[in-house]
Design a protein around this motif. Structure first.
Motif, PDB file in Angstrom:
ATOM      1  N   LYS A  64      24.077 -52.212   2.310  1.00  0.00           N
ATOM      2  CA  LYS A  64      23.210 -51.146   1.814  1.00  0.00           C
ATOM      3  C   LYS A  64      21.821 -51.318   2.429  1.00  0.00           C
ATOM      4  CE  LYS A  64      21.150 -49.152  -2.346  1.00  0.00           C
ATOM      5  NZ  LYS A  64      20.992 -49.266  -3.819  1.00  0.00           N
ATOM      6  N   ILE A  65      21.342 -50.257   3.068  1.00  0.00           N
ATOM      7  CA  ILE A  65      20.040 -50.293   3.729  1.00  0.00           C
ATOM      8  C   ILE A  65      18.967 -49.786   2.775  1.00  0.00           C
ATOM      9  CG2 ILE A  65      18.708 -49.531   5.717  1.00  0.00           C
ATOM     10  CD1 ILE A  65      21.145 -51.221   6.446  1.00  0.00           C
ATOM     11  N   THR A  66      17.890 -50.548   2.655  1.00  0.00           N
ATOM     12  CA  THR A  66      16.740 -50.150   1.846  1.00  0.00           C
ATOM     13  C   THR A  66      15.506 -50.107   2.743  1.00  0.00           C
ATOM     14  OG1 THR A  66      17.673 -51.205  -0.116  1.00  0.00           O
ATOM     15  CG2 THR A  66      15.313 -50.713  -0.162  1.00  0.00           C
ATOM     16  N   GLY A  67      14.708 -49.051   2.587  1.00  0.00           N
ATOM     17  CA  GLY A  67      13.540 -48.885   3.445  1.00  0.00           C
ATOM     18  C   GLY A  67      13.892 -48.045   4.655  1.00  0.00           C
ATOM     19  N   ASN A  68      12.899 -47.806   5.496  1.00  0.00           N
ATOM     20  CA  ASN A  68      13.081 -46.923   6.646  1.00  0.00           C
ATOM     21  C   ASN A  68      12.850 -47.669   7.950  1.00  0.00           C
ATOM     22  OD1 ASN A  68      13.485 -44.467   5.086  1.00  0.00           O
ATOM     23  ND2 ASN A  68      11.314 -44.626   4.570  1.00  0.00           N
ATOM     24  N   TYR A  69      13.833 -47.580   8.844  1.00  0.00           N
ATOM     25  CA  TYR A  69      13.652 -48.151  10.168  1.00  0.00           C
ATOM     26  C   TYR A  69      12.794 -47.185  10.983  1.00  0.00           C
ATOM     27  CZ  TYR A  69      14.697 -50.594  14.492  1.00  0.00           C
ATOM     28  OH  TYR A  69      14.580 -51.313  15.643  1.00  0.00           O
ATOM     29  N   PRO A  70      11.750 -47.665  11.657  1.00  0.00           N
ATOM     30  CA  PRO A  70      10.885 -46.764  12.438  1.00  0.00           C
ATOM     31  C   PRO A  70      11.685 -45.983  13.480  1.00  0.00           C
ATOM     32  CG  PRO A  70       9.913 -48.949  12.258  1.00  0.00           C
ATOM     33  CD  PRO A  70      11.308 -49.066  11.728  1.00  0.00           C
ATOM     34  N   ASP A  71      11.312 -44.741  13.658  1.00  0.00           N
ATOM     35  CA  ASP A  71      12.073 -43.866  14.545  1.00  0.00           C
ATOM     36  C   ASP A  71      11.889 -44.187  16.024  1.00  0.00           C
ATOM     37  OD1 ASP A  71      13.125 -42.415  12.444  1.00  0.00           O
ATOM     38  OD2 ASP A  71      11.456 -41.002  12.405  1.00  0.00           O
ATOM     39  N   ILE A  94      20.715 -52.878  11.883  1.00  0.00           N
ATOM     40  CA  ILE A  94      19.723 -52.272  12.759  1.00  0.00           C
ATOM     41  C   ILE A  94      20.357 -51.055  13.431  1.00  0.00           C
ATOM     42  CG2 ILE A  94      18.135 -52.650  14.671  1.00  0.00           C
ATOM     43  CD1 ILE A  94      17.630 -54.470  12.252  1.00  0.00           C
ATOM     44  N   PRO A  95      19.795 -49.849  13.254  1.00  0.00           N
ATOM     45  CA  PRO A  95      20.469 -48.634  13.720  1.00  0.00           C
ATOM     46  C   PRO A  95      20.291 -48.329  15.198  1.00  0.00           C
ATOM     47  CG  PRO A  95      18.445 -48.048  12.595  1.00  0.00           C
ATOM     48  CD  PRO A  95      18.589 -49.541  12.456  1.00  0.00           C
ATOM     49  N   THR A  96      19.414 -49.040  15.879  1.00  0.00           N
ATOM     50  CA  THR A  96      19.195 -48.792  17.295  1.00  0.00           C
ATOM     51  C   THR A  96      19.434 -50.074  18.094  1.00  0.00           C
ATOM     52  OG1 THR A  96      16.827 -49.274  17.116  1.00  0.00           O
ATOM     53  CG2 THR A  96      17.498 -46.984  16.824  1.00  0.00           C
ATOM     54  N   TYR A  97      19.733 -49.904  19.355  1.00  0.00           N
ATOM     55  CA  TYR A  97      20.076 -51.009  20.246  1.00  0.00           C
ATOM     56  C   TYR A  97      18.967 -52.063  20.289  1.00  0.00           C
ATOM     57  CZ  TYR A  97      20.928 -53.311  24.781  1.00  0.00           C
ATOM     58  OH  TYR A  97      21.119 -54.226  25.773  1.00  0.00           O
ATOM     59  N   PHE A  98      19.373 -53.309  20.151  1.00  0.00           N
ATOM     60  CA  PHE A  98      18.455 -54.441  20.249  1.00  0.00           C
ATOM     61  C   PHE A  98      19.235 -55.623  20.820  1.00  0.00           C
ATOM     62  CE2 PHE A  98      20.699 -55.157  16.353  1.00  0.00           C
ATOM     63  CZ  PHE A  98      20.848 -56.536  16.281  1.00  0.00           C
ATOM     64  N   PRO A 213       6.318 -52.202   9.514  1.00  0.00           N
ATOM     65  CA  PRO A 213       5.931 -52.898  10.743  1.00  0.00           C
ATOM     66  C   PRO A 213       4.513 -53.459  10.632  1.00  0.00           C
ATOM     67  CG  PRO A 213       6.870 -50.740  11.232  1.00  0.00           C
ATOM     68  CD  PRO A 213       6.653 -50.791   9.755  1.00  0.00           C
ATOM     69  N   ILE A 214       4.288 -54.580  11.270  1.00  0.00           N
ATOM     70  CA  ILE A 214       2.970 -55.221  11.269  1.00  0.00           C
ATOM     71  C   ILE A 214       2.397 -55.115  12.677  1.00  0.00           C
ATOM     72  CG2 ILE A 214       1.737 -57.405  10.954  1.00  0.00           C
ATOM     73  CD1 ILE A 214       3.876 -58.130   8.861  1.00  0.00           C
TER      74      ILE A 214
END
Length: 246
Positions: A64-71, A94-98, A213-214
């Motif tokens: 379960k994902i909580t919070g928003n991953y930056p677009d 993580i929804p995007t390639y890393f 993000p920091i």
């Protein structure tokens, strides 16, 4: 008593489905990896992403994902590390390639190690040359390919505290590249697959939590201790809160 009876059966189910699914995916990874390119790595990551989601759902640990991953943008992603499950959960989380940073020894694991070495940047922590090379590779990857994920604690946190002390590497990388740090927390993986034993696998709640993000814009290497402490405190406070909610 009841757990004593069903836990070995659940462990056998989890491991058998894990092994079967890796065997099923391996021929596709083997074929794709022949390309040895950014595109082939991205395709292998896509397989790992959806495989991880499916396997965790199948064994009763849906993520379960909580919070928003930056677009947009690339990040130095930092995550806590307290379970064998972390190295798997990062891919569906993580929804995007890393590309993750991983210990060189992990590549020796049969089949899974082959897949992982085509996704990860490998480092031998005992070698200064290997650490320096991995830092250069991470720099180029951030500039030209993808975000980097690092476990700044280096290894499992077995201290009983929310976090172990952080190494400098993730924060040095963020400062050198002027890329923001993105903390991601796995507050439940210790309960799902405890570090004290391969067989200690239990179904249940399994969260991935994005923190804000920091930014590091304008900061220099002289600010490394400050940045590291700030990220540590933010992650520590959130982990304490999330564990109390549990």
């Amino acid at each position: 008593m009841l757990r004593f009876l069903w836990q070995p059966l659940y462990f056998a189910f989890a491991i058998s489905t894990f092994s079967a699914s890796v065997l099923l995916a391996f021929p596709f990874v083997l074929l794709i990896s022949a390309g040895k390119s950014k595109r082939s790595r991205r395709l292998i990551w896509t397989i790992a992403h959806w495989w991880g989601k499916l396997w965790l759902w199948l064994i009763g640990m849906p993520l379960k994902i909580t919070g928003n991953y930056p677009d947009k943008g690339r990040y130095v992603i930092v995550a806590n590390h307290i379970s064998y499950l972390d190295a798997i959960a990062i891919f569906p989380a993580i929804p995007t390639y890393f590309r993750p940073l991983a210990k060189k020894e992990f590549a020796r694991t049969p089949l899974l190690g082959y897949i992982y070495k085509h996704l990860a940047l490998l480092v031998d922590r005992s070698s200064h040359h290997s650490r320096s090379k991995s830092m250069r590779l991470m720099y180029r990857t951030l500039r030209h390919e993808a975000s980097i994920l690092i476990f700044p604690e280096g290894t499992f946190n077995e201290t009983g505290a929310p976090l172990k002390a952080f190494y400098d590497g993730a924060f040095r990388l963020a400062l050198n590249t002027q890329v923001p740090v993105l903390p991601v927390l796995f507050p439940d993986t210790q309960d799902r697959w405890h570090y004290s034993g391969w067989w200690k696998v239990t179904p249940g709640r399994n969260r991935a939590v994005y923190l804000d993000p920091i930014p590091v814009a304008g900061m220099t290497l002289e600010d490394l201790p400050l940045l590291k402490q700030r990220v540590y405190e933010v992650m520590e406070a959130a982990l304490i809160r999330l564990r109390e909610e549990h």
